[in-house]
Design a protein around this motif. Structure first.
Motif, PDB file in Angstrom:
ATOM      1  N   GLY A   1       9.520 -21.417  -8.413  1.00 34.59           N
ATOM      2  CA  GLY A   1      10.624 -20.297  -8.109  1.00 34.59           C
ATOM      3  C   GLY A   1      11.410 -20.447  -7.000  1.00 34.59           C
ATOM      4  O   GLY A   1      11.485 -21.635  -6.512  1.00 34.59           O
ATOM      5  N   GLN A   2      11.629 -19.410  -6.168  1.00 33.65           N
ATOM      6  CA  GLN A   2      12.817 -19.505  -5.163  1.00 33.65           C
ATOM      7  C   GLN A   2      12.026 -20.102  -3.977  1.00 33.65           C
ATOM      8  O   GLN A   2      10.774 -19.735  -3.775  1.00 33.65           O
ATOM      9  CB  GLN A   2      13.032 -18.062  -4.981  1.00 33.65           C
ATOM     10  N   VAL A   3      12.832 -20.478  -3.141  1.00 31.05           N
ATOM     11  CA  VAL A   3      12.587 -21.024  -1.652  1.00 31.05           C
ATOM     12  C   VAL A   3      13.267 -20.241  -0.748  1.00 31.05           C
ATOM     13  O   VAL A   3      14.470 -19.968  -0.962  1.00 31.05           O
ATOM     14  CB  VAL A   3      12.887 -22.387  -1.409  1.00 31.05           C
ATOM     15  N   LEU A   4      12.550 -19.424   0.361  1.00 32.07           N
ATOM     16  CA  LEU A   4      13.206 -18.871   1.114  1.00 32.07           C
ATOM     17  C   LEU A   4      13.400 -19.575   2.422  1.00 32.07           C
ATOM     18  O   LEU A   4      12.327 -20.221   2.885  1.00 32.07           O
ATOM     19  CB  LEU A   4      12.394 -17.544   1.418  1.00 32.07           C
ATOM     20  N   LYS A   5      14.406 -19.342   3.346  1.00 30.65           N
ATOM     21  CA  LYS A   5      14.687 -20.006   4.612  1.00 30.65           C
ATOM     22  C   LYS A   5      14.897 -19.140   5.624  1.00 30.65           C
ATOM     23  O   LYS A   5      15.814 -18.400   5.496  1.00 30.65           O
ATOM     24  CB  LYS A   5      15.777 -20.793   4.318  1.00 30.65           C
ATOM     25  N   SER A   6      14.059 -19.019   6.562  1.00 31.35           N
ATOM     26  CA  SER A   6      14.398 -18.194   7.992  1.00 31.35           C
ATOM     27  C   SER A   6      14.770 -19.427   8.832  1.00 31.35           C
ATOM     28  O   SER A   6      14.306 -20.326   9.095  1.00 31.35           O
ATOM     29  CB  SER A   6      13.125 -17.705   8.311  1.00 31.35           C
ATOM     30  N   ASP A   7      15.926 -19.082   9.427  1.00 29.46           N
ATOM     31  CA  ASP A   7      16.369 -20.084  10.384  1.00 29.46           C
ATOM     32  C   ASP A   7      15.516 -20.062  11.974  1.00 29.46           C
ATOM     33  O   ASP A   7      15.688 -21.102  12.599  1.00 29.46           O
ATOM     34  CB  ASP A   7      17.885 -19.572  11.117  1.00 29.46           C
ATOM     35  N   SER A   8      14.666 -19.170  12.108  1.00 32.10           N
ATOM     36  CA  SER A   8      13.804 -18.922  13.212  1.00 32.10           C
ATOM     37  C   SER A   8      12.614 -18.153  12.926  1.00 32.10           C
ATOM     38  O   SER A   8      12.922 -17.008  12.122  1.00 32.10           O
ATOM     39  CB  SER A   8      14.677 -18.388  14.168  1.00 32.10           C
ATOM     40  N   LEU A   9      11.637 -18.102  13.542  1.00 33.15           N
ATOM     41  CA  LEU A   9      10.274 -17.467  13.492  1.00 33.15           C
ATOM     42  C   LEU A   9      10.722 -15.911  14.000  1.00 33.15           C
ATOM     43  O   LEU A   9      10.399 -15.073  13.522  1.00 33.15           O
ATOM     44  CB  LEU A   9       9.317 -17.861  14.117  1.00 33.15           C
ATOM     45  N   LYS A  10      11.779 -15.802  14.647  1.00 29.65           N
ATOM     46  CA  LYS A  10      12.306 -14.532  14.994  1.00 29.65           C
ATOM     47  C   LYS A  10      12.544 -13.598  13.922  1.00 29.65           C
ATOM     48  O   LYS A  10      12.537 -12.392  13.881  1.00 29.65           O
ATOM     49  CB  LYS A  10      13.467 -14.433  16.081  1.00 29.65           C
ATOM     50  N   ASN A  11      13.061 -14.158  12.797  1.00 25.02           N
ATOM     51  CA  ASN A  11      13.460 -13.486  11.582  1.00 25.02           C
ATOM     52  C   ASN A  11      12.015 -12.589  10.903  1.00 25.02           C
ATOM     53  O   ASN A  11      12.180 -11.869  10.385  1.00 25.02           O
ATOM     54  CB  ASN A  11      14.011 -13.990  10.467  1.00 25.02           C
ATOM     55  N   LEU A  12      11.117 -13.376  11.020  1.00 31.28           N
ATOM     56  CA  LEU A  12       9.735 -12.976  10.474  1.00 31.28           C
ATOM     57  C   LEU A  12       8.848 -12.317  11.263  1.00 31.28           C
ATOM     58  O   LEU A  12       7.837 -11.514  11.020  1.00 31.28           O
ATOM     59  CB  LEU A  12       8.880 -14.376  10.021  1.00 31.28           C
ATOM     60  N   LEU A  13       9.058 -12.328  12.562  1.00 28.27           N
ATOM     61  CA  LEU A  13       8.173 -11.689  13.692  1.00 28.27           C
ATOM     62  C   LEU A  13       9.189 -11.170  14.878  1.00 28.27           C
ATOM     63  O   LEU A  13       9.153 -11.738  15.863  1.00 28.27           O
ATOM     64  CB  LEU A  13       7.358 -12.556  14.213  1.00 28.27           C
ATOM     65  N   PRO A  14      10.061 -10.134  14.432  1.00 27.90           N
ATOM     66  CA  PRO A  14      10.998  -9.806  15.611  1.00 27.90           C
ATOM     67  C   PRO A  14      10.487  -9.111  16.755  1.00 27.90           C
ATOM     68  O   PRO A  14      11.292  -9.236  17.753  1.00 27.90           O
ATOM     69  CB  PRO A  14      11.729  -8.557  14.653  1.00 27.90           C
ATOM     70  N   PHE A  15       9.465  -8.747  16.826  1.00 28.30           N
ATOM     71  CA  PHE A  15       8.559  -8.079  18.001  1.00 28.30           C
ATOM     72  C   PHE A  15       7.360  -9.009  18.397  1.00 28.30           C
ATOM     73  O   PHE A  15       6.297  -8.658  18.381  1.00 28.30           O
ATOM     74  CB  PHE A  15       8.111  -6.825  17.924  1.00 28.30           C
ATOM     75  N   MET A  16       8.013 -10.529  18.777  1.00 27.70           N
ATOM     76  CA  MET A  16       6.917 -11.524  19.083  1.00 27.70           C
ATOM     77  C   MET A  16       6.478 -11.174  20.476  1.00 27.70           C
ATOM     78  O   MET A  16       7.169 -10.567  21.482  1.00 27.70           O
ATOM     79  CB  MET A  16       7.674 -12.791  19.291  1.00 27.70           C
ATOM     80  N   PHE A  17       5.211 -11.370  20.526  1.00 27.85           N
ATOM     81  CA  PHE A  17       4.213 -11.322  21.916  1.00 27.85           C
ATOM     82  C   PHE A  17       4.647 -12.724  22.378  1.00 27.85           C
ATOM     83  O   PHE A  17       4.314 -13.459  21.797  1.00 27.85           O
ATOM     84  CB  PHE A  17       2.959 -10.905  21.802  1.00 27.85           C
ATOM     85  N   ASP A  18       4.779 -12.746  23.721  1.00 24.82           N
ATOM     86  CA  ASP A  18       4.901 -14.058  24.274  1.00 24.82           C
ATOM     87  C   ASP A  18       4.464 -13.973  25.879  1.00 24.82           C
ATOM     88  O   ASP A  18       4.228 -13.000  26.279  1.00 24.82           O
ATOM     89  CB  ASP A  18       6.456 -14.668  24.060  1.00 24.82           C
ATOM     90  N   LYS A  19       4.790 -15.275  26.368  1.00 30.18           N
ATOM     91  CA  LYS A  19       4.238 -15.040  27.815  1.00 30.18           C
ATOM     92  C   LYS A  19       5.039 -14.204  28.747  1.00 30.18           C
ATOM     93  O   LYS A  19       4.635 -13.746  30.029  1.00 30.18           O
ATOM     94  CB  LYS A  19       4.417 -16.551  28.527  1.00 30.18           C
ATOM     95  N   SER A  20       6.239 -13.583  28.447  1.00 32.44           N
ATOM     96  CA  SER A  20       6.959 -12.710  29.332  1.00 32.44           C
ATOM     97  C   SER A  20       6.190 -11.296  29.455  1.00 32.44           C
ATOM     98  O   SER A  20       6.732 -10.758  30.157  1.00 32.44           O
ATOM     99  CB  SER A  20       8.473 -12.590  28.761  1.00 32.44           C
ATOM    100  N   ALA A  21       5.205 -11.159  28.503  1.00 35.12           N
ATOM    101  CA  ALA A  21       4.492  -9.970  28.453  1.00 35.12           C
ATOM    102  C   ALA A  21       3.286 -10.093  29.560  1.00 35.12           C
ATOM    103  O   ALA A  21       2.770  -9.177  29.998  1.00 35.12           O
ATOM    104  CB  ALA A  21       4.256  -9.526  27.127  1.00 35.12           C
ATOM    105  N   LEU A  22       2.874 -11.266  29.801  1.00 33.15           N
ATOM    106  CA  LEU A  22       1.721 -11.556  30.650  1.00 33.15           C
ATOM    107  C   LEU A  22       1.917 -11.085  32.197  1.00 33.15           C
ATOM    108  O   LEU A  22       3.021 -11.252  32.820  1.00 33.15           O
ATOM    109  CB  LEU A  22       1.154 -12.788  30.360  1.00 33.15           C
TER     110      LEU A  22
END
Length: 160
Positions: free
Chosen positions: A139-160
């Motif tokens: 079936g279908q294949v989905l493409k996201s140009d960036s992980l940000k599309n799949l996880l818009p509120f990412m936890f990253d080092k800026s929160a530390l």
């Protein structure tokens, strides 16, 4: 109170045959990697193939363990191996294929939450997006140009 609307745009390919040749070849490597999955508990096999900017292709498959959560998903297997063996290489494109051993999966299978967080870490580290293509067995294949599309509120080092 205010509302916040979050939108993501993903590309949809009707089948693998509609993919660009380089991505088709990567998806085929993910299909092959899926055959190496060890999933006696979930009976859900996943394969991943990761293209690096040095043209290396790293594959991974899910590896389960009776002592949950000691197993590891296909995506993290590939991403962590790439990071440990090629620490200066950028991760460009990740192809994922998943499905049940009990029935044919035709719905695209995205990365789980833990894998999304792991991929986010490397997108942030390399300061450039990782394209993610995902599908079921057919079936279908989905493409996201960036992980940000799949996880818009990412936890990253800026929160530390």
């Amino acid at each position: 109170m205010k509302s916040l609307k979050i939108e993501s745009t993903l590309d949809i390919f009707d089948s693998m045959e509609a993919l660009p040749l380089e991505v088709l070849m990567l998806m085929q490597r993910a299909i092959e990697a899926r055959k190496n999955a060890y999933a006696p508990y979930s009976e859900f096999n996943v394969g991943a193939a990761l293209l690096l900017d040095n043209n290396e292709i790293i594959t991974g498959s899910n590896q389960e363990n009776a002592s949950y959560p000691s197993g590891l998903c296909a995506e993290r297997t590939a991403v962590y191996y790439a990071a440990s063996q090629y620490p200066s290489a950028k991760m460009l494109t990740l192809a994922i294929v998943g499905g049940s051993q009990l029935k044919t999966s035709s719905v695209p299978i995205p990365p789980c939450g833990a894998c999304r967080q792991a991929i986010a870490e490397y997108e942030m580290k390399q300061a450039s997006p990782i394209a993610i293509y995902f599908m079921g067995e057919t079936g279908q294949v989905l493409k996201s140009d960036s992980l940000k599309n799949l996880l818009p509120f990412m936890f990253d080092k800026s929160a530390l």
